[in-house]
Design a protein around this motif. Structure first.
Motif, PDB file in Angstrom:
ATOM      1  N   LEU A 184      39.978  42.257  32.231  1.00 36.08           N
ATOM      2  CA  LEU A 184      39.972  43.204  33.345  1.00 36.08           C
ATOM      3  C   LEU A 184      41.186  42.994  34.241  1.00 36.08           C
ATOM      4  O   LEU A 184      41.790  43.957  34.737  1.00 36.08           O
ATOM      5  CB  LEU A 184      38.678  43.042  34.165  1.00 36.08           C
ATOM      6  CG  LEU A 184      37.381  43.480  33.480  1.00 36.08           C
ATOM      7  CD1 LEU A 184      36.171  43.143  34.339  1.00 36.08           C
ATOM      8  CD2 LEU A 184      37.422  44.989  33.199  1.00 36.08           C
ATOM      9  N   LYS A 185      41.552  41.715  34.457  1.00 37.23           N
ATOM     10  CA  LYS A 185      42.733  41.419  35.268  1.00 37.23           C
ATOM     11  C   LYS A 185      43.995  41.973  34.618  1.00 37.23           C
ATOM     12  O   LYS A 185      44.923  42.419  35.288  1.00 37.23           O
ATOM     13  CB  LYS A 185      42.855  39.914  35.496  1.00 37.23           C
ATOM     14  CG  LYS A 185      41.839  39.342  36.471  1.00 37.23           C
ATOM     15  CD  LYS A 185      42.050  37.850  36.666  1.00 37.23           C
ATOM     16  CE  LYS A 185      41.093  37.323  37.710  1.00 37.23           C
ATOM     17  NZ  LYS A 185      41.356  37.848  39.054  1.00 37.23           N
ATOM     18  N   LYS A 186      44.041  41.904  33.282  1.00 36.87           N
ATOM     19  CA  LYS A 186      45.215  42.433  32.575  1.00 36.87           C
ATOM     20  C   LYS A 186      45.307  43.949  32.768  1.00 36.87           C
ATOM     21  O   LYS A 186      46.397  44.514  32.950  1.00 36.87           O
ATOM     22  CB  LYS A 186      45.128  42.088  31.096  1.00 36.87           C
ATOM     23  CG  LYS A 186      46.340  42.594  30.288  1.00 36.87           C
ATOM     24  CD  LYS A 186      46.000  42.746  28.829  1.00 36.87           C
ATOM     25  CE  LYS A 186      47.104  43.532  28.137  1.00 36.87           C
ATOM     26  NZ  LYS A 186      46.780  43.945  26.791  1.00 36.87           N
ATOM     27  N   ASP A 389      34.944  24.822  38.868  1.00 35.17           N
ATOM     28  CA  ASP A 389      34.578  25.864  39.848  1.00 35.17           C
ATOM     29  C   ASP A 389      35.750  26.172  40.787  1.00 35.17           C
ATOM     30  O   ASP A 389      36.025  27.347  41.110  1.00 35.17           O
ATOM     31  CB  ASP A 389      33.365  25.404  40.669  1.00 35.17           C
ATOM     32  CG  ASP A 389      32.128  25.235  39.805  1.00 35.17           C
ATOM     33  OD1 ASP A 389      32.055  25.887  38.731  1.00 35.17           O
ATOM     34  OD2 ASP A 389      31.242  24.444  40.181  1.00 35.17           O
ATOM     35  N   MET A 390      36.452  25.138  41.202  1.00 32.88           N
ATOM     36  CA  MET A 390      37.564  25.331  42.134  1.00 32.88           C
ATOM     37  C   MET A 390      38.724  26.074  41.469  1.00 32.88           C
ATOM     38  O   MET A 390      39.307  26.988  42.064  1.00 32.88           O
ATOM     39  CB  MET A 390      38.043  23.969  42.653  1.00 32.88           C
ATOM     40  CG  MET A 390      39.085  24.058  43.772  1.00 32.88           C
ATOM     41  SD  MET A 390      39.507  22.419  44.403  1.00 32.88           S
ATOM     42  CE  MET A 390      37.908  21.919  45.054  1.00 32.88           C
ATOM     43  N   SER A 391      39.041  25.710  40.234  1.00 34.58           N
ATOM     44  CA  SER A 391      40.157  26.380  39.545  1.00 34.58           C
ATOM     45  C   SER A 391      39.843  27.846  39.299  1.00 34.58           C
ATOM     46  O   SER A 391      40.727  28.721  39.406  1.00 34.58           O
ATOM     47  CB  SER A 391      40.465  25.671  38.232  1.00 34.58           C
ATOM     48  OG  SER A 391      39.374  25.765  37.328  1.00 34.58           O
ATOM     49  N   THR A 392      38.581  28.122  38.970  1.00 36.72           N
ATOM     50  CA  THR A 392      38.181  29.517  38.749  1.00 36.72           C
ATOM     51  C   THR A 392      38.311  30.333  40.029  1.00 36.72           C
ATOM     52  O   THR A 392      38.801  31.479  40.023  1.00 36.72           O
ATOM     53  CB  THR A 392      36.727  29.571  38.229  1.00 36.72           C
ATOM     54  OG1 THR A 392      36.630  28.792  37.028  1.00 36.72           O
ATOM     55  CG2 THR A 392      36.313  30.996  37.935  1.00 36.72           C
ATOM     56  N   GLY A 398      44.517  34.248  42.976  1.00 37.27           N
ATOM     57  CA  GLY A 398      45.935  34.177  42.639  1.00 37.27           C
ATOM     58  C   GLY A 398      46.625  32.908  43.061  1.00 37.27           C
ATOM     59  O   GLY A 398      47.855  32.835  43.046  1.00 37.27           O
ATOM     60  N   ARG A 399      45.881  31.879  43.444  1.00 39.75           N
ATOM     61  CA  ARG A 399      46.501  30.635  43.896  1.00 39.75           C
ATOM     62  C   ARG A 399      46.537  29.565  42.807  1.00 39.75           C
ATOM     63  O   ARG A 399      46.932  28.431  43.061  1.00 39.75           O
ATOM     64  CB  ARG A 399      45.756  30.105  45.127  1.00 39.75           C
ATOM     65  CG  ARG A 399      45.981  30.964  46.367  1.00 39.75           C
ATOM     66  CD  ARG A 399      45.279  30.384  47.563  1.00 39.75           C
ATOM     67  NE  ARG A 399      43.820  30.455  47.423  1.00 39.75           N
ATOM     68  CZ  ARG A 399      42.951  29.839  48.229  1.00 39.75           C
ATOM     69  NH1 ARG A 399      43.415  29.100  49.237  1.00 39.75           N
ATOM     70  NH2 ARG A 399      41.662  29.964  48.047  1.00 39.75           N
ATOM     71  N   ALA A 400      46.054  29.883  41.592  1.00 38.27           N
ATOM     72  CA  ALA A 400      46.113  28.960  40.448  1.00 38.27           C
ATOM     73  C   ALA A 400      46.408  29.771  39.201  1.00 38.27           C
ATOM     74  O   ALA A 400      46.020  30.948  39.100  1.00 38.27           O
ATOM     75  CB  ALA A 400      44.804  28.192  40.299  1.00 38.27           C
ATOM     76  N   SER A 401      47.100  29.150  38.277  1.00 37.93           N
ATOM     77  CA  SER A 401      47.434  29.848  37.028  1.00 37.93           C
ATOM     78  C   SER A 401      46.275  29.736  36.043  1.00 37.93           C
ATOM     79  O   SER A 401      45.395  28.887  36.177  1.00 37.93           O
ATOM     80  CB  SER A 401      48.701  29.245  36.415  1.00 37.93           C
ATOM     81  OG  SER A 401      48.444  27.923  35.963  1.00 37.93           O
ATOM     82  N   TYR A 402      46.325  30.601  35.033  1.00 40.33           N
ATOM     83  CA  TYR A 402      45.274  30.558  34.008  1.00 40.33           C
ATOM     84  C   TYR A 402      45.335  29.247  33.219  1.00 40.33           C
ATOM     85  O   TYR A 402      44.330  28.768  32.686  1.00 40.33           O
ATOM     86  CB  TYR A 402      45.381  31.769  33.074  1.00 40.33           C
ATOM     87  CG  TYR A 402      46.619  31.769  32.198  1.00 40.33           C
ATOM     88  CD1 TYR A 402      46.625  31.132  30.970  1.00 40.33           C
ATOM     89  CD2 TYR A 402      47.774  32.442  32.608  1.00 40.33           C
ATOM     90  CE1 TYR A 402      47.762  31.136  30.176  1.00 40.33           C
ATOM     91  CE2 TYR A 402      48.904  32.450  31.819  1.00 40.33           C
ATOM     92  CZ  TYR A 402      48.894  31.796  30.593  1.00 40.33           C
ATOM     93  OH  TYR A 402      50.000  31.804  29.796  1.00 40.33           O
ATOM     94  N   LEU A 403      46.511  28.640  33.116  1.00 39.48           N
ATOM     95  CA  LEU A 403      46.639  27.362  32.411  1.00 39.48           C
ATOM     96  C   LEU A 403      45.855  26.264  33.124  1.00 39.48           C
ATOM     97  O   LEU A 403      45.250  25.392  32.478  1.00 39.48           O
ATOM     98  CB  LEU A 403      48.105  26.965  32.292  1.00 39.48           C
ATOM     99  CG  LEU A 403      48.963  27.831  31.364  1.00 39.48           C
ATOM    100  CD1 LEU A 403      50.415  27.381  31.412  1.00 39.48           C
ATOM    101  CD2 LEU A 403      48.424  27.790  29.937  1.00 39.48           C
ATOM    102  N   GLU A 404      45.861  26.301  34.450  1.00 45.18           N
ATOM    103  CA  GLU A 404      45.091  25.320  35.208  1.00 45.18           C
ATOM    104  C   GLU A 404      43.597  25.516  34.984  1.00 45.18           C
ATOM    105  O   GLU A 404      42.829  24.543  34.909  1.00 45.18           O
ATOM    106  CB  GLU A 404      45.427  25.430  36.688  1.00 45.18           C
ATOM    107  CG  GLU A 404      46.836  24.977  37.026  1.00 45.18           C
ATOM    108  CD  GLU A 404      47.187  25.210  38.479  1.00 45.18           C
ATOM    109  OE1 GLU A 404      47.577  24.243  39.164  1.00 45.18           O
ATOM    110  OE2 GLU A 404      47.064  26.373  38.933  1.00 45.18           O
ATOM    111  N   VAL A 405      43.177  26.750  34.858  1.00 41.98           N
ATOM    112  CA  VAL A 405      41.765  27.030  34.562  1.00 41.98           C
ATOM    113  C   VAL A 405      41.396  26.498  33.178  1.00 41.98           C
ATOM    114  O   VAL A 405      40.362  25.839  32.988  1.00 41.98           O
ATOM    115  CB  VAL A 405      41.487  28.542  34.642  1.00 41.98           C
ATOM    116  CG1 VAL A 405      40.032  28.831  34.241  1.00 41.98           C
ATOM    117  CG2 VAL A 405      41.758  29.067  36.045  1.00 41.98           C
ATOM    118  N   LEU A 406      42.247  26.786  32.178  1.00 43.59           N
ATOM    119  CA  LEU A 406      41.976  26.323  30.812  1.00 43.59           C
ATOM    120  C   LEU A 406      41.932  24.802  30.740  1.00 43.59           C
ATOM    121  O   LEU A 406      41.070  24.222  30.079  1.00 43.59           O
ATOM    122  CB  LEU A 406      43.059  26.857  29.863  1.00 43.59           C
ATOM    123  CG  LEU A 406      43.068  28.368  29.616  1.00 43.59           C
ATOM    124  CD1 LEU A 406      44.262  28.757  28.770  1.00 43.59           C
ATOM    125  CD2 LEU A 406      41.774  28.807  28.940  1.00 43.59           C
TER     126      LEU A 406
END
Length: 441
Positions: A184-186, A389-392, A398-406
């Motif tokens: 959805l973000k894409k 939870d925090m990374s998500t 928009g304050r963290a990249s998807y790599l940090e979430v992964l």
């Protein structure tokens, strides 16, 4: 032996606790009960006891006279130019009838033989057989202890796999939700296709792990079924048992009590005792042996004369004292074999004691270190759950990249697996310690 185990000296010990009370899990107890009836290795060990029992009976039988009843018949012809032939040709067997050239011979009666055990050779063989019988009984107890330990270990391995599978399935669901979110973000232009592919790749990897876990569960279920002596089927279990606390302090007893409690040490001791009597028997074989032979019955050259007592009654009694001369090399070889076997049994006995003490020390150390490791892994797991939870949340703003979430998700999954693994290892260490101390048998 050292006076104590691992900085503690307890007079009481868990090895005297019945395995049902020690494991305190009715499902596991039911599995073990089934194995104690059907396991093939255990049944083989029980038959070895019967084989050794027969050896004791055979050794006892050699100490008493052997008496046989039977009949035999034959025919003899004496050469004309022999002492028997020259004498019999003019001898009357009955009035007016000389001994025939072809002389029948019929015997009916008892024959006995007895080797007098002058030097305790046979008695030593009997004592050796008794010790081997007792050793086989201890060997069966050792097989039983190993069987109980193997089933309990496989059971906890299976429970750990159940927990890992549950974690993976929950993770898969969260990753599916995350993948939908990133798509959805894409569409709204807030991320790109690379992020979608990375989330999708992570999901596929987790699904692959799920398939591997399912296969491992099947294999461990079949391993347990094999130990239970039954064909593959579903193994009943409650996975929450794995999360139960392992006793913080386990009474080990004194190292010297291993000599009484461990079946493998008792078996080695009895085999050492048996080798001592084998050596005594091999020594006695160099000395003279006395044999007595006796017979009593009826003997005649025609059946109608067989029971015409007292004329047809025959008996014999012979005694002989024989000393081995020519075959002494064979006796020396047998003596050398018995001596080497005794030394081998002694070293095996000493090794079994050292093995037992080392195994107890290893498991005591493992329990202590795993207890501390469990505290650290539990805290790490809590921290990493928070980081997910925090990374998500940061990624959504928009304050963290998807790599940090992964990365956060991957670290959290790994930490959960490690925590389950520590729980499993604690239970297995407790099982191994129980077995190392004697296994309650």
């Amino acid at each position: 032996m050292p006076p104590s185990f691992y900085k503690v000296s307890d007079s009481s010990e868990i090895s005297k606790i019945n395995w049902r009370d020690y494991f305190n899990d009715p499902i596991l107890s039911g599995l073990i009960d089934t194995a104690l009836v059907n396991n093939h290795d255990l049944n083989i060990a029980i038959q070895k006891i019967e084989i050794a029992r027969a050896g004791v009976t055979n050794a006892k039988a050699s100490l008493i006279p052997q008496v046989n009843a039977g009949t035999n018949g034959g025919i003899r012809r004496f050469g004309r130019y022999t002492m028997d032939g020259a004498g019999n040709i003019a001898t009357e067997m009955t009035p007016g009838r000389i001994v025939p050239i072809n002389l029948p011979d019929i015997f009916l009666g008892f024959q006995a033989s007895w080797e007098i055990d002058l030097w305790k050779k046979l008695k030593s063989k009997q004592k050796s057989a008794i010790n081997q019988f007792l050793a086989s009984a201890e060997g069966a107890k050792g097989v039983t202890a190993s069987l109980v330990s193997d089933i309990a270990t496989s059971y906890y391995e299976l429970l750990a796999l159940d927990h890992e599978l549950e974690i993976i399935q929950q993770t898969i669901q969260r990753q599916k939700d995350a993948l939908e979110t990133i798509k959805l973000k894409k569409e709204t232009g807030r991320t790109n296709e690379l992020a979608v592919q990375q989330f999708q790749a992570q999901l596929l990897n987790t699904q692959a792990i799920e398939k591997e876990l399912l296969q491992q569960i099947v294999e461990f279920e079949n391993r347990i079924n094999f130990l239970l002596g039954r064909f593959p089927q579903k193994v009943e279990r409650v996975k929450e048992i794995l999360l139960a606390d392992v006793p913080s302090q386990i009474k080990t007893g004194l190292p010297s009590q291993l000599l009484e409690n461990r079946p493998d040490i008792r078996e080695a001791e009895l085999l050492l005792e048996a080798s001592k009597f084998d050596l005594k028997s091999a020594k006695a074989a160099f000395l003279p042996s006395m044999n007595l032979v006796a017979g009593l019955g009826f003997q005649a050259f025609k059946p109608e004369f067989l029971f015409l007592a007292p004329a047809s009654i025959t008996y014999q009694a012979l005694g002989g004292l024989m000393t081995p001369l020519i075959n002494r090399n064979a006796l020396k070889a047998n003596f050398s074999y018995a001596k080497a076997n005794q030394l081998s049994a002694m070293h095996h006995y000493q090794k079994s004691i050292l093995t037992g003490y080392t195994e107890v020390m290893n498991q005591l150390s493992a329990l202590e270190n795993l207890k501390n490791l469990h505290v650290l892994k539990k805290e790490q797991n809590s921290v990493l759950n928070t980081s997910v939870d925090m990374s998500t949340e940061l990624f959504s703003t928009g304050r963290a990249s998807y790599l940090e979430v992964l990365l956060a998700q991957q670290n959290s999954l790994q930490a959960k697996f490690e925590l389950i693994n520590v729980n499993k290892r604690q239970h297995i260490a407790a099982v191994n310690l129980y077995k190392a101390l004697g296994g309650g048998w």
